[in-house]
Design an enzyme around this catalytic site. Structure first.
Site, PDB file in Angstrom:
ATOM      1  N   CYS A  75      57.473  45.737  25.010  1.00 25.31           N
ATOM      2  CA  CYS A  75      58.056  46.608  26.036  1.00 25.31           C
ATOM      3  C   CYS A  75      58.847  47.770  25.433  1.00 25.31           C
ATOM      4  O   CYS A  75      59.224  48.702  26.149  1.00 25.31           O
ATOM      5  CB  CYS A  75      58.937  45.789  26.967  1.00 25.31           C
ATOM      6  SG  CYS A  75      58.101  44.339  27.596  1.00 25.31           S
ATOM      7  N   HIS A  85      63.624  50.102  30.623  1.00 28.52           N
ATOM      8  CA  HIS A  85      62.448  49.235  30.814  1.00 28.52           C
ATOM      9  C   HIS A  85      62.615  48.516  32.147  1.00 28.52           C
ATOM     10  O   HIS A  85      63.686  47.986  32.459  1.00 28.52           O
ATOM     11  CB  HIS A  85      62.369  48.242  29.651  1.00 28.52           C
ATOM     12  CG  HIS A  85      61.330  47.197  29.839  1.00 28.52           C
ATOM     13  ND1 HIS A  85      60.061  47.485  30.296  1.00 28.52           N
ATOM     14  CD2 HIS A  85      61.366  45.846  29.643  1.00 28.52           C
ATOM     15  CE1 HIS A  85      59.372  46.365  30.369  1.00 28.52           C
ATOM     16  NE2 HIS A  85      60.134  45.356  29.984  1.00 28.52           N
ATOM     17  N   ASN A  88      56.545  44.811  36.102  1.00 24.12           N
ATOM     18  CA  ASN A  88      56.808  45.001  34.676  1.00 24.12           C
ATOM     19  C   ASN A  88      55.482  45.244  33.953  1.00 24.12           C
ATOM     20  O   ASN A  88      54.705  44.314  33.743  1.00 24.12           O
ATOM     21  CB  ASN A  88      57.514  43.747  34.143  1.00 24.12           C
ATOM     22  CG  ASN A  88      57.853  43.840  32.670  1.00 24.12           C
ATOM     23  OD1 ASN A  88      57.337  44.693  31.948  1.00 24.12           O
ATOM     24  ND2 ASN A  88      58.724  42.954  32.212  1.00 24.12           N
TER      25      ASN A  88
HETATM   26  O1  UT7 Z   1      59.557  42.653  29.739  1.00 17.50           O
HETATM   27  C1  UT7 Z   1      59.942  41.867  28.664  1.00 17.50           C
HETATM   28  C2  UT7 Z   1      61.177  41.211  28.896  1.00 17.50           C
HETATM   29  N1  UT7 Z   1      61.084  40.276  29.980  1.00 17.50           N
HETATM   30  C3  UT7 Z   1      62.143  40.154  30.793  1.00 17.50           C
HETATM   31  O2  UT7 Z   1      63.072  40.894  30.667  1.00 17.50           O
HETATM   32  C4  UT7 Z   1      62.160  39.035  31.794  1.00 17.50           C
HETATM   33  C5  UT7 Z   1      63.526  38.393  31.813  1.00 17.50           C
HETATM   34  N2  UT7 Z   1      63.632  37.213  32.658  1.00 17.50           N
HETATM   35  C6  UT7 Z   1      63.599  37.280  33.995  1.00 17.50           C
HETATM   36  O3  UT7 Z   1      63.392  38.334  34.566  1.00 17.50           O
HETATM   37  C7  UT7 Z   1      63.924  36.036  34.775  1.00 17.50           C
HETATM   38  O4  UT7 Z   1      64.365  35.036  33.894  1.00 17.50           O
HETATM   39  C8  UT7 Z   1      62.751  35.494  35.625  1.00 17.50           C
HETATM   40  C9  UT7 Z   1      62.425  36.446  36.761  1.00 17.50           C
HETATM   41  C10 UT7 Z   1      61.519  35.278  34.779  1.00 17.50           C
HETATM   42  C11 UT7 Z   1      63.149  34.148  36.225  1.00 17.50           C
HETATM   43  O5  UT7 Z   1      64.321  34.321  37.002  1.00 17.50           O
HETATM   44  P1  UT7 Z   1      65.594  33.389  36.791  1.00 17.50           P
HETATM   45  O6  UT7 Z   1      66.604  33.837  37.738  1.00 17.50           O
HETATM   46  O7  UT7 Z   1      65.941  33.381  35.342  1.00 17.50           O
HETATM   47  O8  UT7 Z   1      65.040  31.997  37.260  1.00 17.50           O
HETATM   48  P2  UT7 Z   1      65.136  30.610  36.491  1.00 17.50           P
HETATM   49  O9  UT7 Z   1      64.058  30.523  35.449  1.00 17.50           O
HETATM   50  O10 UT7 Z   1      66.549  30.351  36.088  1.00 17.50           O
HETATM   51  O11 UT7 Z   1      64.798  29.608  37.653  1.00 17.50           O
HETATM   52  C12 UT7 Z   1      65.707  29.383  38.757  1.00 17.50           C
HETATM   53  C13 UT7 Z   1      65.007  28.483  39.764  1.00 17.50           C
HETATM   54  C14 UT7 Z   1      64.390  27.228  39.139  1.00 17.50           C
HETATM   55  O12 UT7 Z   1      64.458  26.205  40.083  1.00 17.50           O
HETATM   56  P3  UT7 Z   1      65.609  25.071  39.994  1.00 17.50           P
HETATM   57  O13 UT7 Z   1      65.449  24.439  38.640  1.00 17.50           O
HETATM   58  O14 UT7 Z   1      66.913  25.814  40.138  1.00 17.50           O
HETATM   59  O15 UT7 Z   1      65.307  24.153  41.152  1.00 17.50           O
HETATM   60  C15 UT7 Z   1      62.951  27.627  38.955  1.00 17.50           C
HETATM   61  O16 UT7 Z   1      62.077  26.513  38.930  1.00 17.50           O
HETATM   62  O17 UT7 Z   1      63.939  29.195  40.380  1.00 17.50           O
HETATM   63  C16 UT7 Z   1      62.710  28.485  40.161  1.00 17.50           C
HETATM   64  N3  UT7 Z   1      61.670  29.492  39.961  1.00 17.50           N
HETATM   65  C17 UT7 Z   1      60.987  30.018  40.975  1.00 17.50           C
HETATM   66  N4  UT7 Z   1      61.019  29.778  42.308  1.00 17.50           N
HETATM   67  C18 UT7 Z   1      60.193  30.505  43.070  1.00 17.50           C
HETATM   68  C19 UT7 Z   1      61.284  30.075  38.807  1.00 17.50           C
HETATM   69  N5  UT7 Z   1      60.337  30.985  39.059  1.00 17.50           N
HETATM   70  C20 UT7 Z   1      60.126  30.951  40.394  1.00 17.50           C
HETATM   71  C21 UT7 Z   1      59.285  31.667  41.259  1.00 17.50           C
HETATM   72  N6  UT7 Z   1      59.351  31.422  42.582  1.00 17.50           N
HETATM   73  N7  UT7 Z   1      58.429  32.605  40.819  1.00 17.50           N
END
Ligand code: UT7
Length: 326
Positions: A113, A253, A283
């Site tokens: 990225c 980004h 993204n």
């Molecule tokens: O471009 C290169 C660099 N990449 C980035 O900068 C990406 C950086 N990371 C992110 O943008 C975020 O970490 C994500 C969008 C990928 C994920 O968001 P998050 O707020 O970090 O979610 P999380 O992984 O902490 O998950 C929170 C909850 C979990 O459920 P529980 O354990 O709290 O019950 C996940 O299982 O949300 C759940 N979850 C989802 N639910 C619905 C994770 N992904 C999803 C989803 N839809 N797509």
């Protein structure tokens, strides 16, 4: 200050729109979750016959058209991508042929990225010393091909598209003022993103489609992004000898709206100065910054003399900033 100025920008992306509702039919997610946690509402996804070079070529021709430069006048094409058409030849060469830039040297660059800003730095370093007057710097991806469509952690954020900037060496006090490139290769896979076929040094031909897909520890990458976004801006501003308060626009980004919000806060820059279009495009890795730059440019949001900051961050880990006097 070398007097290398962006004189044209362009974008290219698939016509096919995939909304959050469409994604919710594939994996267990909702429009609300994706909107709140990422800021993304829809993204562009390639059709089967389309590939990275197609979007890159469209973006490039639009940049040339805006600049009033014939593709034959281009001396260098740098294409940043992690999803090339193929490993050999470089997708930059394929784009050269598609746009008729027969006098250009061509190579691909992989800094995920951060790739577009890395590419801009390479072009700036080579201009005019390597006999380069016009350089085309492109960020282009077809990430839909390297997404595991059963992994909701990644398939909701990544997308397809390209942006291009035509840089001209014209001397003077406008153009690229500084670049700041950083990398930290110590993050263990799959801490950020890997295609196991590559990361574990396996043969490309083995494994199923989902083996050869982006993996990401979202939370860890998120924390990295929150630090890297401001560091890239501060590093580039220091090198340019400008103060953060003087920056008129930041194009970060487009990874996650919450990373952009946190980055703005850390920098103490008014959030309104951040150009954001991830709601429409998601993204697109190396594509996000030039795609956003083209939109800002065509909407006349960038005025002559404005100070523009770019900030990229992603796999590698890599992160990179640039200050441009528009
Ligand atoms: O471009 C290169 C660099 N990449 C980035 O900068 C990406 C950086 N990371 C992110 O943008 C975020 O970490 C994500 C969008 C990928 C994920 O968001 P998050 O707020 O970090 O979610 P999380 O992984 O902490 O998950 C929170 C909850 C979990 O459920 P529980 O354990 O709290 O019950 C996940 O299982 O949300 C759940 N979850 C989802 N639910 C619905 C994770 N992904 C999803 C989803 N839809 N797509």
């Amino acid at each position: 200050m070398k007097g290398n100025r962006i004189i044209g920008t362009g974008a290219g992306y698939p016509d096919q729109i995939m909304t959050n509702e469409d994604i919710a039919k594939i994996v267990d997610t909702t429009d609300e979750w994706i909107t709140v946690r990422t800021g993304i509402k829809e993204r562009r996804i390639a059709e089967e016959h389309e590939s990275t070079s197609d979007f890159a070529a469209t973006a490039s021709l639009r940049a040339c058209e805006m600049a009033g430069v014939d593709p034959e006048e281009i001396d260098l094409i740098i294409l940043a991508t992690l999803s090339p058409d193929m490993l050999i030849p470089a997708t930059a060469c394929i784009v050269q042929d598609k746009i008729g830039a027969k006098n250009a040297a061509c190579f691909d660059l992989e800094a995920a990225c951060s790739g577009f800003v890395y590419g801009l730095a390479c072009a700036n370093g080579m201009m005019p010393e390597a006999g380069i007057k016009h350089a085309l710097v492109i960020g282009a991806e077809t990430l839909s091909r390297v997404i595991d469509w059963s992994d909701r952690n990644t398939c909701v954020i990544f997308a397809d598209g390209a942006g291009a900037a035509l840089v001209k060496h014209e001397g003077g006090d406008r153009g690229i003022m500084s670049t700041y490139l950083r990398a930290d290769g110590s993050a263990p896979p799959p801490w950020l993103m890997v295609s196991p076929g590559v990361a574990y040094r396996g043969p490309f031909s083995e494994g199923s489609g989902t083996d050869f897909a982006i993996r990401m520890e979202g939370k860890e990458v998120f924390k990295f992004g929150v630090k890297a976004l401001p560091d890239a801006v501060i590093g580039a501003a220091e090198r340019a000898g400008v103060s953060i308060e003087d920056i008129d626009m930041v194009i970060p980004h487009q990874a996650n709206i919450r990373i952009i919000d946190a980055g703005a806060k850390a920098l103490g820059i008014d959030r309104d100065k951040f150009f954001v279009n991830l709601d429409k495009f998601g993204n697109t890795s190396a594509g996000t910054i030039p795609l956003a730059m083209d939109q800002a440019n065509r909407e006349d949001r960038l005025k002559e003399g404005d100070l523009l900051a770019l900030s990229g961050f992603g796999a590698g880990l890599t992160w990179a900033g640039s200050i441009i006097r528009w």
